[in-house]
Design an enzyme around this catalytic site. Structure first.
Site, PDB file in Angstrom:
ATOM      1  N   GLU A   1      -1.475  -3.062  -8.297  1.00 12.56           N
ATOM      2  CA  GLU A   1      -2.698  -3.243  -7.519  1.00 12.56           C
ATOM      3  C   GLU A   1      -3.138  -1.877  -7.020  1.00 12.56           C
ATOM      4  OE1 GLU A   1      -3.283  -2.882  -3.979  1.00 12.56           O
ATOM      5  OE2 GLU A   1      -1.305  -2.006  -3.667  1.00 12.56           O
TER       6      GLU A   1
ATOM      7  N   SER B   1       0.838  -1.196   0.000  1.00 12.31           N
ATOM      8  CA  SER B   1       0.000   0.000   0.000  1.00 12.31           C
ATOM      9  C   SER B   1       0.880   1.256   0.000  1.00 12.31           C
ATOM     10  CB  SER B   1      -0.950  -0.035   1.210  1.00 12.31           C
ATOM     11  OG  SER B   1      -1.957   0.937   1.086  1.00 12.31           O
TER      12      SER B   1
ATOM     13  N   HIS C   1      -4.743  -5.317  -1.781  1.00 20.39           N
ATOM     14  CA  HIS C   1      -5.492  -5.108  -0.537  1.00 20.39           C
ATOM     15  C   HIS C   1      -6.526  -6.211  -0.364  1.00 20.39           C
ATOM     16  CE1 HIS C   1      -3.615  -1.195  -1.056  1.00 20.39           C
ATOM     17  NE2 HIS C   1      -3.974  -0.875   0.168  1.00 20.39           N
TER      18      HIS C   1
END
Length: 299
Positions: free
Chosen positions: A202, A109, A272
């Site tokens: 992602e 992230s 995630h």
């Protein structure tokens, strides 16, 4: 030459820090898992700090990470969680001593900012994988992949995609991470070199049009043309729009890279999600993509 940190062994000491947002819940269960792997776990000051939405102000978070970068007894640094804030402290960090004795840094992230800097500016491997805040909901496979990455054990993945792939085979150095953060690194010393790499992407909580815009930015800057392969992970929690965009993230990717001939796979277990498998940035891997079946193995 890309530097590879020494792999962990039982008895090693590792540190947990918060480079971005503050913790809202205890990470005691994650610490117990890490200790179960035979590791000694130290928590930094940022783990219990708070400054508005951050885990302490920028100076505290930077000093916390710096102390572990410079401590030779610490063999790995794990980001406890993401959020936002890593980009605010990158330029406050001094990697001089780290360069002499690199250690594993792991997270995903927002931590992509730091992982990108390690690869782009320092040519050092790192791990994109589950963070302590996500350990409780993580699959056994994703946690095991992180353990294997840290301890230097063999790693390979195989799965079946529900979205049609573009078949082919590629061998190259793995790079990637959160799309939003990779785009934010562009134009800085922290940006990765995409040439002849296998890229994984992602993201979470974006609009479909923003995913389209970011991918087109990468394409217009020449980043997507010279890839060896493209791995499309989870693009989840897509924000709804009053007027539908008309394409899913997978369809956006397919359109944007249709002129290239490298293999592209979808639904890869990274992002995630509970089954967020560890990816070693900077390590060479072999990617085999069929119409539906996919395998990735690190060399």
């Amino acid at each position: 030459m890309i530097k590879q940190p020494a792999h962990l062994k039982k008895g090693d000491k590792i540190a947990i820090v918060c480079p971005a947002n503050k913790l809202k819940n205890s990470i005691a269960p994650a610490i117990a898992i890490l200790e179960g792997w035979g590791l000694q776990v130290i928590t930094g000051k940022s783990v219990s700090a708070a400054h508005y939405q951050f885990a302490g102000d920028d100076n505290l978070r930077a000093a916390d990470i710096q102390s572990f970068l410079d401590d030779d007894s610490i063999k790995a640094i794990l980001a406890a969680r993401g959020g936002y804030g890593g980009i605010r402290i990158i330029d406050k960090l001094d990697f001089t001593k780290f360069n002499d004795n690199p250690k594993w840094i792991s997270g995903f992230s927002d931590t992509t900012a730091l992982l990108s800097h390690l690869m782009g500016a320092l040519q050092t491997q790192s791990i994109h994988g589950q963070m302590p805040v996500s350990f409780e909901k993580a699959t056994t496979g994703s946690l095991e992949s992180l353990r294997r990455a840290l301890f230097g054990e063999e790693i390979s993945y195989s799965y079946t995609s529900s979205f049609p792939n573009r078949s082919g085979q590629a061998e190259g150095i793995i790079i990637g991470g959160n799309l939003s953060l990779l785009v934010a690194m562009e134009g800085s010393v922290s940006a990765m070199d995409y040439s002849n790499k296998i890229l994984f992407l992602e993201d979470v909580g974006e609009y479909e049009y923003t995913i389209d815009r970011m991918l087109r930015m990468l394409k217009r800057s020449g980043k997507l043309a010279g890839l060896k392969g493209l791995i499309v992970g989870a693009f989840n929690e897509i924000k709804p729009e009053d007027t539908p965009f008309g394409q899913t993230p997978e369809e956006v990717v397919m359109e944007i890279v249709k002129e290239y001939d490298y293999p592209v796979c979808y639904n890869f277990p990274v992002g995630h999600i509970e089954d967020n498998r560890a990816m070693i940035i900077g390590r060479t891997a072999v990617l085999k993509v069929g119409d539906a079946d996919v395998s990735l193995s690190y060399k």
